[in-house]
Design an enzyme around this catalytic site. Sequence first.
Site, PDB file in Angstrom:
ATOM      1  N   LYS A 175      -9.774  -2.000  -3.298  1.00  0.00           N
ATOM      2  CA  LYS A 175      -9.492  -2.249  -2.306  1.00  0.00           C
ATOM      3  C   LYS A 175     -10.683  -1.846  -1.388  1.00  0.00           C
ATOM      4  O   LYS A 175     -10.973  -0.459  -0.960  1.00  0.00           O
ATOM      5  CB  LYS A 175      -7.716  -1.736  -1.427  1.00  0.00           C
TER       6      LYS A 175
ATOM      7  N   ASP B 219      -1.918  -1.142   5.991  1.00  0.00           N
ATOM      8  CA  ASP B 219      -2.024  -0.456   7.418  1.00  0.00           C
ATOM      9  C   ASP B 219      -3.277  -0.275   7.839  1.00  0.00           C
ATOM     10  O   ASP B 219      -3.443   0.279   8.907  1.00  0.00           O
ATOM     11  CB  ASP B 219      -1.610   1.223   6.891  1.00  0.00           C
TER      12      ASP B 219
ATOM     13  N   ASP C 121       0.152   5.265   1.292  1.00  0.00           N
ATOM     14  CA  ASP C 121      -0.307   5.745   1.888  1.00  0.00           C
ATOM     15  C   ASP C 121      -0.535   4.990   3.315  1.00  0.00           C
ATOM     16  O   ASP C 121      -1.109   4.309   3.594  1.00  0.00           O
ATOM     17  CB  ASP C 121      -1.388   6.732   1.935  1.00  0.00           C
TER      18      ASP C 121
ATOM     19  N   CYS D 137      -6.345   2.518  -8.102  1.00  0.00           N
ATOM     20  CA  CYS D 137      -7.653   2.747  -8.900  1.00  0.00           C
ATOM     21  C   CYS D 137      -8.250   4.116  -8.608  1.00  0.00           C
ATOM     22  O   CYS D 137      -8.113   4.802  -7.145  1.00  0.00           O
ATOM     23  CB  CYS D 137      -8.921   1.525  -7.163  1.00  0.00           C
TER      24      CYS D 137
ATOM     25  N   ASN E 251      -5.578   2.845  -3.166  1.00  0.00           N
ATOM     26  CA  ASN E 251      -6.348   3.374  -3.852  1.00  0.00           C
ATOM     27  C   ASN E 251      -6.242   4.636  -4.571  1.00  0.00           C
ATOM     28  O   ASN E 251      -5.813   5.352  -3.292  1.00  0.00           O
ATOM     29  CB  ASN E 251      -7.798   3.022  -2.537  1.00  0.00           C
ATOM     30  N   GLN E 252      -7.023   5.526  -4.876  1.00  0.00           N
ATOM     31  CA  GLN E 252      -6.394   7.254  -5.153  1.00  0.00           C
ATOM     32  C   GLN E 252      -7.980   7.710  -5.850  1.00  0.00           C
ATOM     33  O   GLN E 252      -7.988   7.883  -6.807  1.00  0.00           O
ATOM     34  CB  GLN E 252      -5.631   7.543  -6.161  1.00  0.00           C
TER      35      GLN E 252
ATOM     36  N   ASP F 128       0.929  -1.097  -0.901  1.00  0.00           N
ATOM     37  CA  ASP F 128      -0.255  -0.432   0.250  1.00  0.00           C
ATOM     38  C   ASP F 128       0.597   1.032  -0.280  1.00  0.00           C
ATOM     39  O   ASP F 128       2.238   1.161   0.603  1.00  0.00           O
ATOM     40  CB  ASP F 128      -1.112  -0.417   1.249  1.00  0.00           C
TER      41      ASP F 128
END
Length: 200
Positions: A110, A135, A12, A91, A53-54, A10
């Site tokens: 996700k 995280d 961030d 994403c 994921n963005q 992942d």
Amino acid sequence: MALKRAVFLDKDGTLIENVPYNVDRTRIRLRPGAVDALLLLVGLGYELIVVSNQPGVAMGLFPHGALKAVEEHLNDLFLTHGFRLAACYWCPHHPEGTVPDYALTCTCRKPLPGLLHAAAAEHGIGLGQSWLIGDILDDVEAGKRAGCRTVLLDVGSETQWKRDALRRPDVVAPDLLAAAEAIMRAAPMPALQESGEGAP
């Protein structure tokens, strides 16, 4: 031909400092211990692949093209320290987004495993021989759905703690270096020869 192994990371809060919606290269900093962790994983023979994921794209906070610049910067950071980033998979979607092209329900966000399936298909990755480090428990669930073993970094990012069988990590670690050391200690899964393993 044997499939490759990967550690899916992942972005961030796991790989870099957790700055919300961060695509500013001047604010992208690897988390403490990340360099030693990644060197260890590369030494163990794992490909390094970011899966993230963005939703800022769907929310109109930055254009999709900004993610390419993020990938290039991460690549530069990795090369500076003597290892290589195999790929980044993003994403950009969110069902509550404001940008029509990205405001949708998808299979890549996700906790669904679409990003991992895409990476496995394109890079010849054996998902059963691979790990995901994240995280939050959505990361863990995505990894479990894809057939990977998983590490949860307990760094304060998870707030809901909704648990079920898919949201139980194999390892809980305080930081990325501890995660890499746990992967090193874990018994390797048997190597697979079938190139179709890990397909959606």
